[in-house]
Design a protein around this motif. Structure first.
Motif, mmCIF file in Angstrom:
data_model
loop_
_atom_site.group_PDB
_atom_site.id
_atom_site.type_symbol
_atom_site.label_atom_id
_atom_site.label_comp_id
_atom_site.label_asym_id
_atom_site.label_seq_id
_atom_site.Cartn_x
_atom_site.Cartn_y
_atom_site.Cartn_z
ATOM 1 N N UNK A 131 0.834 -1.192 0.000
ATOM 2 C CA UNK A 131 0.000 0.000 0.000
ATOM 3 C C UNK A 131 0.875 1.251 0.000
ATOM 4 N N UNK A 132 0.467 2.265 -0.752
ATOM 5 C CA UNK A 132 1.247 3.502 -0.833
ATOM 6 C C UNK A 132 1.028 4.373 0.399
ATOM 7 N N UNK A 133 2.055 5.114 0.756
ATOM 8 C CA UNK A 133 1.958 6.108 1.813
ATOM 9 C C UNK A 133 2.255 7.480 1.220
ATOM 10 N N UNK A 134 2.049 8.513 2.002
ATOM 11 C CA UNK A 134 2.327 9.871 1.529
ATOM 12 C C UNK A 134 3.788 10.009 1.102
ATOM 13 N N UNK A 135 4.678 9.325 1.786
ATOM 14 C CA UNK A 135 6.104 9.407 1.453
ATOM 15 C C UNK A 135 6.393 8.891 0.046
#
Length: 306
Positions: free
Chosen positions: A200-204
């Motif tokens: 899953x993608x994060x803001x970073x």
């Protein structure tokens, strides 16, 4: 065929609509209403909205717990279909439908098992995207595959645009598999090859590194747009990059250096510049990148990421 459908985002809606047109959908399972927008208004998921429009029973659940399992088991369905629900199906729910569960996954399995297959594929620079329908098992996205389909998407397509195309193609693929299961002709084969995984993608993940070559910068921009969003900093202030494209013919710029033109804001990379046409500064709405640039002082002295 009597089905239960589980899904949450817009990408799951085409499959729900396609199946509802030719099968008995006993229930639709989706995630609970979530706060959206600046005012954080509680909003039903796209799947919930579509199910309500279709007049289908809806279960809203953050996870498929014992209570949900009991509700679905009582429906005595033939097959479960899941498309990006956002939670795991475990036993005994996994075996509750007569034919188990099938999953529409937006990758060419075993590539990019996990939560963000389209986004991770684009970030990695994959030239071919696709969709797979497989038998759901306890191990993550590891079940035997009924059908796959490669899908051509434009080289400039963002993850959002690519996912829309895959959702459309995948709805037909899933409908075909459900029909084949219903008439007893379905055949699933084991996955072949070394799997890759799509966390899953994060803001970073949305932070653009201007020292990388243009291809890598643009690939990341595509992969994180619209969510979690591409971003950088300028003069210490965050800036979202909403629309961008390669500018191979533009005048060379040092990595991160900004230069405004009449039509775009050019930002230097490790090779040729990226042309940015729409941005969103902190605390403001989306705007034309050139207009934002003209409102700044400092001209070419400003550097993205600094």
């Amino acid at each position: 065929m009597r089905l239960v459908f589980a899904g949450t985002p817009a990408a799951a809606v085409p499959t729900l609509r396609r199946l509802a047109a030719s099968h008995d959908i006993a229930a639709v399972v989706t995630r609970p209403d979530a706060p959206l927008g600046r005012r954080r208004v509680l909003t039903a998921s796209p799947v919930a909205q579509a199910a309500e429009e279709l007049g289908l029973p809806i279960f809203k659940a953050a996870r498929l717990d014992d209570a949900v399992t009991a509700e679905i088991t009582a429906l005595e369905v033939d097959l479960g279909v899941i498309v990006a629900y956002g939670g795991l199906v475990r036993e005994p729910l996994l075996s509750a439908p007569r034919a188990g569960w099938i999953n529409l996954h937006f990758s060419l399995l075993p590539a990019w098992r996990g939560a963000a297959p389209v986004q991770r594929a684009l970030i990695a620079g994959d030239a071919v995207l696709g969709a797979s329908v497989f038998q759901l098992v306890a191990e993550l996205d590891a079940g035997d595959v009924f059908a796959t389909r490669a899908v051509d998407v434009p080289e400039t397509a963002t993850a959002g645009e690519a996912l829309e195309a895959l959702a459309s193609e995948g709805s037909g693929l899933t409908a075909d598999v459900v029909s084949s299961i219903a008439d007893g002709t379905a055949l699933a084969v084991p996955q072949e090859g070394e799997p890759t995984f799509a966390a899953k993608l994060t803001l970073a993940d949305g932070l653009l590194d201007w020292n990388q070559p243009l291809d890598a910068v643009f690939a990341r921009f595509r992969g994180v747009t619209p969510e979690p969003g591409a971003h950088t900093t300028v003069a210490g202030q965050p800036l979202k990059v909403l629309e961008a494209a390669p500018a191979p013919e533009a005048e060379s710029l040092a990595p991160g250096r900004l230069r405004g033109t009449k039509t775009a804001l050019h930002i230097g990379t490790g090779t040729t510049p990226l042309a940015v046409t729409r941005v969103q500064p902190a605390g403001k709405g989306a705007m034309n990148a050139v207009d934002w640039w003209r409102g700044l002082r400092g001209g070419d002295e400003l550097v993205a990421g600094a």
